[in-house]
Design an enzyme around this catalytic site. Structure first.
Site, PDB file in Angstrom:
ATOM      1  N   GLY A  14       0.836  -1.203   0.000  1.00  0.00           N
ATOM      2  CA  GLY A  14       0.000   0.000   0.000  1.00  0.00           C
ATOM      3  C   GLY A  14       0.866   1.246   0.000  1.00  0.00           C
ATOM      4  O   GLY A  14       1.924   1.258   0.624  1.00  0.00           O
ATOM      5  N   ARG A  75       0.871  -5.041  -6.037  1.00  0.00           N
ATOM      6  CA  ARG A  75       1.013  -6.312  -5.318  1.00  0.00           C
ATOM      7  C   ARG A  75       1.237  -7.384  -6.382  1.00  0.00           C
ATOM      8  O   ARG A  75       0.592  -7.355  -7.422  1.00  0.00           O
ATOM      9  CB  ARG A  75      -0.222  -6.584  -4.476  1.00  0.00           C
ATOM     10  CG  ARG A  75      -0.504  -5.414  -3.513  1.00  0.00           C
ATOM     11  CD  ARG A  75      -1.534  -5.756  -2.468  1.00  0.00           C
ATOM     12  NE  ARG A  75      -2.120  -4.559  -1.872  1.00  0.00           N
ATOM     13  CZ  ARG A  75      -1.711  -4.024  -0.722  1.00  0.00           C
ATOM     14  NH1 ARG A  75      -0.730  -4.554  -0.033  1.00  0.00           N
ATOM     15  NH2 ARG A  75      -2.304  -2.957  -0.241  1.00  0.00           N
ATOM     16  N   ASP A 106       4.879  -4.911   5.782  1.00  0.00           N
ATOM     17  CA  ASP A 106       5.456  -6.188   6.220  1.00  0.00           C
ATOM     18  C   ASP A 106       5.517  -7.226   5.096  1.00  0.00           C
ATOM     19  O   ASP A 106       6.480  -7.992   5.020  1.00  0.00           O
ATOM     20  CB  ASP A 106       4.757  -6.739   7.471  1.00  0.00           C
ATOM     21  CG  ASP A 106       3.268  -6.910   7.287  1.00  0.00           C
ATOM     22  OD1 ASP A 106       2.730  -6.443   6.261  1.00  0.00           O
ATOM     23  OD2 ASP A 106       2.641  -7.521   8.166  1.00  0.00           O
ATOM     24  N   THR A 128       4.089   2.204   5.865  1.00  0.00           N
ATOM     25  CA  THR A 128       2.702   1.752   5.854  1.00  0.00           C
ATOM     26  C   THR A 128       1.955   2.593   6.874  1.00  0.00           C
ATOM     27  O   THR A 128       2.494   2.856   7.950  1.00  0.00           O
ATOM     28  CB  THR A 128       2.566   0.269   6.235  1.00  0.00           C
ATOM     29  OG1 THR A 128       1.185  -0.018   6.497  1.00  0.00           O
ATOM     30  CG2 THR A 128       3.344  -0.116   7.482  1.00  0.00           C
ATOM     31  N   ASP A 130      -0.487   1.702   8.575  1.00  0.00           N
ATOM     32  CA  ASP A 130      -1.084   0.868   9.623  1.00  0.00           C
ATOM     33  C   ASP A 130      -0.250   0.798  10.912  1.00  0.00           C
ATOM     34  O   ASP A 130      -0.769   0.516  11.977  1.00  0.00           O
ATOM     35  CB  ASP A 130      -1.283  -0.567   9.112  1.00  0.00           C
ATOM     36  CG  ASP A 130      -2.232  -0.620   7.920  1.00  0.00           C
ATOM     37  OD1 ASP A 130      -3.014   0.326   7.752  1.00  0.00           O
ATOM     38  OD2 ASP A 130      -2.170  -1.598   7.159  1.00  0.00           O
ATOM     39  N   ASP A 132       1.827  -1.512  11.758  1.00  0.00           N
ATOM     40  CA  ASP A 132       1.660  -2.877  12.258  1.00  0.00           C
ATOM     41  C   ASP A 132       2.945  -3.696  12.160  1.00  0.00           C
ATOM     42  O   ASP A 132       2.921  -4.916  12.300  1.00  0.00           O
ATOM     43  CB  ASP A 132       0.540  -3.587  11.463  1.00  0.00           C
ATOM     44  CG  ASP A 132       0.817  -3.599   9.958  1.00  0.00           C
ATOM     45  OD1 ASP A 132       1.773  -2.947   9.511  1.00  0.00           O
ATOM     46  OD2 ASP A 132       0.053  -4.263   9.222  1.00  0.00           O
ATOM     47  N   ARG A 174      -6.298  -2.470   9.165  1.00  0.00           N
ATOM     48  CA  ARG A 174      -6.462  -3.929   9.060  1.00  0.00           C
ATOM     49  C   ARG A 174      -6.541  -4.574  10.445  1.00  0.00           C
ATOM     50  O   ARG A 174      -7.380  -4.193  11.224  1.00  0.00           O
ATOM     51  CB  ARG A 174      -5.354  -4.531   8.202  1.00  0.00           C
ATOM     52  CG  ARG A 174      -5.501  -4.096   6.746  1.00  0.00           C
ATOM     53  CD  ARG A 174      -4.550  -4.817   5.860  1.00  0.00           C
ATOM     54  NE  ARG A 174      -3.179  -4.550   6.226  1.00  0.00           N
ATOM     55  CZ  ARG A 174      -2.142  -4.941   5.533  1.00  0.00           C
ATOM     56  NH1 ARG A 174      -2.307  -5.660   4.460  1.00  0.00           N
ATOM     57  NH2 ARG A 174      -0.926  -4.643   5.913  1.00  0.00           N
TER      58      ARG A 174
HETATM   59  P1  ATP Z   1       0.725  -2.691   3.420  1.00  0.00           P
HETATM   60  O1  ATP Z   1       1.048  -2.946   4.866  1.00  0.00           O
HETATM   61  O2  ATP Z   1       0.585  -1.249   3.153  1.00  0.00           O
HETATM   62  O3  ATP Z   1      -0.399  -3.517   2.881  1.00  0.00           O
HETATM   63  P2  ATP Z   1       2.620  -4.599   2.449  1.00  0.00           P
HETATM   64  O4  ATP Z   1       4.024  -4.452   2.026  1.00  0.00           O
HETATM   65  O5  ATP Z   1       2.368  -5.405   3.683  1.00  0.00           O
HETATM   66  O6  ATP Z   1       2.012  -3.143   2.566  1.00  0.00           O
HETATM   67  P3  ATP Z   1       1.555  -6.768   0.821  1.00  0.00           P
HETATM   68  O7  ATP Z   1       0.528  -6.764  -0.238  1.00  0.00           O
HETATM   69  O8  ATP Z   1       1.363  -7.659   1.982  1.00  0.00           O
HETATM   70  O9  ATP Z   1       1.752  -5.224   1.248  1.00  0.00           O
HETATM   71  O10 ATP Z   1       2.967  -7.166   0.161  1.00  0.00           O
HETATM   72  C1  ATP Z   1       3.450  -6.492  -0.982  1.00  0.00           C
HETATM   73  C2  ATP Z   1       4.069  -7.486  -1.930  1.00  0.00           C
HETATM   74  O11 ATP Z   1       5.174  -8.130  -1.292  1.00  0.00           O
HETATM   75  C3  ATP Z   1       3.153  -8.624  -2.347  1.00  0.00           C
HETATM   76  O12 ATP Z   1       2.309  -8.288  -3.419  1.00  0.00           O
HETATM   77  C4  ATP Z   1       4.156  -9.696  -2.772  1.00  0.00           C
HETATM   78  O13 ATP Z   1       4.617  -9.475  -4.079  1.00  0.00           O
HETATM   79  C5  ATP Z   1       5.309  -9.452  -1.802  1.00  0.00           C
HETATM   80  N1  ATP Z   1       5.215 -10.452  -0.711  1.00  0.00           N
HETATM   81  C6  ATP Z   1       4.350 -10.452   0.315  1.00  0.00           C
HETATM   82  N2  ATP Z   1       4.522 -11.545   1.089  1.00  0.00           N
HETATM   83  C7  ATP Z   1       5.521 -12.252   0.519  1.00  0.00           C
HETATM   84  C8  ATP Z   1       6.190 -13.480   0.828  1.00  0.00           C
HETATM   85  N3  ATP Z   1       5.833 -14.222   1.887  1.00  0.00           N
HETATM   86  N4  ATP Z   1       7.201 -13.881   0.025  1.00  0.00           N
HETATM   87  C9  ATP Z   1       7.560 -13.151  -1.049  1.00  0.00           C
HETATM   88  N5  ATP Z   1       6.972 -11.981  -1.393  1.00  0.00           N
HETATM   89  C10 ATP Z   1       5.978 -11.546  -0.637  1.00  0.00           C
END
Ligand code: ATP
Length: 324
Positions: A14, A75, A106, A128, A130, A132, A174
């Protein structure tokens, strides 16, 4: 020192206000240190498309104050797979990238960890709204989001007082109640609902009715999006239970993600961006920059992706006490 000559940066997950400030800091710090800088568009998805281009110092000019991310974010399901990660490593190699800064939440740090495990020098920067993530008191974007929420609460309170209303204000986050709890403290809420502390509709109704009987002219109820009761469900129930106030709902939604980063977020993003590049050039990898106390320090990505941030219920209790 390492022999990193070409450093790439991407934003993922995000978007969060301050990502641009961080991109600027990463690019300028790397350029200052004699590295080429590559901007990867649309996070890991863009990486898998090989969608990247050099960033020069002027291209990151004029973005310090802009919300969102000039690199775009996305994503990617493919990147979660082994084949996707192998392909990403190959594409980075083809483009001569020998170090990467990942700015995101994360999930993005899990992705960073996966590439670090395959031998790419990599440093994460938490961004982020959040808040979190384990390993940093504050992620980039949180302070701006809180300021946006605070501003919205102040405005809603004006109209709530005029009409003797209870306003249910839904915040993002979330499964993490951080934004809601802090909004409760700084916005003077009567009740805060968070995922970490489930409540019943009857308990909320009793508090709102009690506030009415104590002579309050309005009631602010903050509902975290992950709370155990849905905002609409709660509003419908309160309306039926006649708690004194009539109820209205405001779902703040994505306005919490946008806007000019605050001074705090700009400073944090600049510090973390610079520290991330410094760390990479000093040979560190597989770490994320974290705000620990007043210092920005590296924390192991392994811990970031395996450990759970604990909810700070002290602020939750404080919000309750101050609602008296
Ligand atoms: P936000 O907290 O704002 O949602 P985020 O970084 O947690 O941000 P996610 O959609 O969970 O957002 O992760 C972003 C991208 O990171 C995912 O679309 C994926 O490509 C990659 N990703 C997430 N988890 C994994 C994992 N376990 N292994 C490899 N890549 C991952």
């Amino acid at each position: 020192m390492t022999d990193i000559k070409r450093l790439a940066v991407l934003t993922s997950g995000g978007d969060a206000p301050g990502m641009n400030t961080c991109i600027r800091a990463v690019a300028r710090c790397a350029l200052f240190n004699g590295c080429d800088v590559i901007g990867i568009r649309d996070g890991y998805e863009g990486l898998l498309r090989g969608d990247m281009a050099p960033l020069d110092a002027r291209e990151v000019g004029g973005i310090i104050q802009r919300g969102g991310t000039i690199l775009g974010t996305a994503r990617s399901e493919e990147f979660r797979t082994e084949a996707g990660q192998l392909s990403a490593m190959q594409i980075l190699k083809q483009h001569g990238v020998d170090g990467l800064v990942v700015i995101g939440g994360d999930g993005s740090m899990r992705g960073a960890r996966a590439l670090a495990a395959r031998g790419l020098p990599i440093v994460g920067v938490p961004a982020t709204i959040d808040n979190d993530m384990w390993g940093t008191n504050m992620a980039i974007g949180v302070d701006t989001a809180l300021n946006t929420i605070c501003d919205a609460i102040d405005k809603l309170r004006d109209t709530a007082s005029s009409h003797r209303r209870a306003f249910l204000i839904e915040t993002m986050g979330r499964n993490c109640g951080y934004l809601a709890v802090m909004a409760g403290v700084i916005g003077g809420a009567e009740v805060v609902l968070i995922p970490e502390a489930p409540v019943t509709i009857e308990e909320v109704a009793a508090k709102v009715e009690d506030a009415y009987k104590r002579g309050k002219t309005h009631s602010i109820i903050i509902v975290s999006e992950g709370a155990n009761i849905l905002t609409t469900e709660l509003a419908g129930a309160l309306e039926k239970m006649s708690v004194g106030f009539s109820t209205r709902i405001t779902i703040l939604g994505h306005i919490q993600r946008g806007g000019r980063p605050t001074a705090f977020d700009r400073l944090l993003a600049s510090r973390m961006g610079v520290k991330a590049v410094d760390a990479l050039l000093a040979g560190q990898t597989d770490v994320m920059m974290g705000l620990r106390g007043r210092e920005v320090e590296p924390v192991p990505l392994e811990d970031v992706v395996t450990r759970q941030r604990e909810a700070n219920l002290d602020y939750y209790e404080m919000a309750k006490m101050l609602a008296f």
